[in-house]
Design an enzyme around this catalytic site. Structure first.
Site, PDB file in Angstrom:
ATOM      1  N   SER A 173      16.248 -15.182  -8.699  1.00  0.00           N
ATOM      2  CA  SER A 173      16.944 -16.068  -9.629  1.00  0.00           C
ATOM      3  C   SER A 173      16.173 -17.372  -9.734  1.00  0.00           C
ATOM      4  O   SER A 173      15.170 -17.575  -9.044  1.00  0.00           O
ATOM      5  CB  SER A 173      18.353 -16.355  -9.120  1.00  0.00           C
ATOM      6  OG  SER A 173      18.270 -17.263  -8.038  1.00  0.00           O
ATOM      7  N   LYS A 174      16.663 -18.243 -10.579  1.00  0.00           N
ATOM      8  CA  LYS A 174      15.996 -19.537 -10.813  1.00  0.00           C
ATOM      9  C   LYS A 174      15.764 -20.315  -9.520  1.00  0.00           C
ATOM     10  O   LYS A 174      14.871 -21.135  -9.447  1.00  0.00           O
ATOM     11  CB  LYS A 174      16.835 -20.378 -11.773  1.00  0.00           C
ATOM     12  CG  LYS A 174      16.813 -19.826 -13.180  1.00  0.00           C
ATOM     13  CD  LYS A 174      17.166 -20.907 -14.198  1.00  0.00           C
ATOM     14  CE  LYS A 174      17.209 -20.358 -15.602  1.00  0.00           C
ATOM     15  NZ  LYS A 174      18.447 -19.571 -15.886  1.00  0.00           N
ATOM     16  N   ARG A 175      16.611 -20.058  -8.538  1.00  0.00           N
ATOM     17  CA  ARG A 175      16.422 -20.776  -7.270  1.00  0.00           C
ATOM     18  C   ARG A 175      15.070 -20.468  -6.632  1.00  0.00           C
ATOM     19  O   ARG A 175      14.540 -21.248  -5.857  1.00  0.00           O
ATOM     20  CB  ARG A 175      17.542 -20.425  -6.289  1.00  0.00           C
ATOM     21  CG  ARG A 175      18.742 -21.365  -6.373  1.00  0.00           C
ATOM     22  CD  ARG A 175      19.865 -20.851  -5.529  1.00  0.00           C
ATOM     23  NE  ARG A 175      20.261 -19.527  -5.985  1.00  0.00           N
ATOM     24  CZ  ARG A 175      20.557 -18.525  -5.187  1.00  0.00           C
ATOM     25  NH1 ARG A 175      20.478 -18.661  -3.892  1.00  0.00           N
ATOM     26  NH2 ARG A 175      20.940 -17.356  -5.686  1.00  0.00           N
TER      27      ARG A 175
END
Ligand code: GLU
Ligand code: ZN
Length: 494
Positions: free
Chosen positions: A253-255
């Protein structure tokens, strides 16, 4: 009939790594088996629909060089390939399911469902529709119809028994019917189908033989099987692909960093690298081979090499692949790829500026070995286009030397600059070695102050080539400037 697979994205966001992995695997599977690859747009969620997402989808597939055999752009025998243009079919089959007793109208208002949800929450029950409208009487239905409430159509999930299907990768999967989400909506009150209905109907009528899709769809699969059974159709062969994880074992994910393909494109990743690396997430050809071109994957891809365990997306590894593919480019090709980046950071206005061509050729040749992504070019070659704002003595003076010694080294180099600019690179390197030895320092320590003086940084393209391209005037001026800074340093400290 041959193999027919599809990529069926919903245009609600940018194409991301997981999405294109699904697209690539479907595409390669079709190609390797002489089958057909279909692109279908699942755009029936009108609230989340985004035009920009659709444009991004087409752009991304074009960038990857994936052309569908049948698609909205190309057309085909089984079109339309856009679900919002097929609503009549979904309405018709929803109606048929009601008629055959497999589905029913539900008149529950949002308000009522909200209350139900609250009550279930209070009673610590799982949320689910309570099947209230399954058993409405004729007169109740009539009443609702008179109130002109717009109903939804729900699928009757059997209350007993279990639903079993076979996943190519995961084997036999069975689920108790009572554990399948109770009576999911097939047709919404706006008369648009839900994903489940449209997806199943299209896969059937488009003669899809295999469904390769992300594992996040696995929980929906029993429901889809119930729907196939209700419609009296045979389900395609499922194959839910291994998850794509970040390095911490959680879903990518974007994390973890960039996930949108668009971001990778902007950073200067090449399609060759993305295709090669992404294809190795959850798939391998054998235990050792790592490099594959798109054409090779079109021949070599097989489902039996899919891995059951999740694949990890490793940014460093992708970068490494990208460096490899950058070095595979001819200098001419690479130059063309770099120009937009040089224009973007306003180093050049365009490649057509007089005298630019050879200069750009040289910049390209000089940086080729050091580029991991195309946008690295900015930090590598900015010193050719800009003056250096500030120097910090601690960056210039090598760890084991002092300011006075560093001045001596730079003065030595300065006095040999006419040689540096007239001799071949090999000869200059020899010269530097000799001078370093005479000064009693290592070659690295000898070159470091020069590198920082000329390029403003201790990482740069090969230094001798850089000097030659920068020219004797600027080189001399920068060395002099640094020598003066160091002299101030000496007198301040002395
Ligand atoms: N429209 C779904 C998606 O966005 C398709 C899932 C499937 O392949 O069945 O991923
Ligand atoms: Zn209801």
């Amino acid at each position: 009939m041959g193999i027919r697979v599809r990529y069926a994205p919903s245009p609600t966001g940018l194409q991301h790594i997981g999405g294109i992995r699904t697209a690539l695997f479907n595409y390669f599977f079709a190609k390797s088996r002489g089958g057909e690859f279909i692109l279908r747009i699942e755009d029936t969620d009108r609230e989340r629909y985004s035009e920009a997402a659709l444009t991004d989808l087409y752009d991304t597939l074009k960038w990857l060089g994936i052309e569908a055999d049948e698609s909205p752009e190309k057309g085909g025998e089984y079109g339309s390939y856009v679900q919002s243009e097929r609503t009549e079919i979904y309405r018709e089959y929803a109606r048929r399911l009601v008629e055959s007793g497999h589905a029913y109208y539900c008149y529950c208002s949002q308000d009522r469902l909200e209350k139900l949800r609250e009550k279930q929450k209070k009673d610590k029950q799982d949320f689910g529709y309570n099947r209230r409208c399954r058993t409405l009487s004729e007169s109740e239905i009539e009443e609702y119809q008179q109130e002109s409430i717009k109903p939804v159509i729900r699928l009757k999930i059997p209350l007993e028994g279990e639903t079993v299907f076979n996943d190519y990768l995961l084997g036999e999967i069975s689920k108790k019917n009572i554990d399948i989400s109770p009576d999911p909506v097939l047709l919404k009150s706006d008369k648009y189908p839900t994903y489940h209905l449209a997806n199943v109907i299209d896969d059937h009528f488009m003669n899809i033989t295999h469904i390769l899709r992300a594992q996040e769809w696995l929980p929906s699969c029993p429901l889809h099987i119930v729907l196939y059974n209700a419609l009296g159709w045979k389900a395609p062969q499922y194959c839910h692909l291994p998850m794509v994880m970040g390095d911490n074992g959680q879903k990518l994910s974007k994390r973890h960093g960039a996930t949108a393909v668009k971001e990778f494109i902007e950073q200067g990743y090449l399609p060759e690298a993305i295709i090669n690396y992404v294809s190795l997430i959850g798939w391998s050809y054998d235990d050792s081979r790592e490099f594959f071109t798109k054409q090779e994957l079109e021949k070599l891809f097989t489902l039996d090499k899919l891995s059951k365990s999740p694949g990890v997306f490793d940014y460093k590894k992708l970068e490494w692949f990208n460096g490899h593919y950058i070095r595979q480019k001819s200098n001419e090709e690479l130059k063309e790829l770099l120009i937009p980046y040089l224009v973007k950071c306003e180093f050049i206005e365009s490649e057509t500026m007089p005298g630019m061509t050879t200069f750009l050729d040289e910049i390209t040749a000089l940086s080729k070995e050091r580029l991991k992504v195309l946008s690295d070019i900015k930090d590598l070659v900015w010193f050719f286009f800009r003056e250096i704002d500030t120097y910090f003595p601690e960056d210039i003076i090598p760890k084991k030397l002092d300011a006075a010694k560093t001045i001596e080294i730079l003065e030595t180099i300065k006095s040999h600059l006419s040689d540096v600019f007239s001799k071949s690179e090999d000869k200059v390197e020899e010269l530097f070695k000799t001078l370093a030895e005479a000064a009693g320092v290592t070659l690295g320590n000898f070159i470091m102050p020069l590198r920082v003086a000329v390029t403003g940084s201790n990482v740069s393209p090969p230094i001798i080539g850089s000097l030659k391209l920068l020219g004797i005037e600027k080189t001399t001026a920068r060395i002099e400037r640094v020598v003066n800074i160091l002299k101030d340093e000496v007198s301040n400290n002395g």
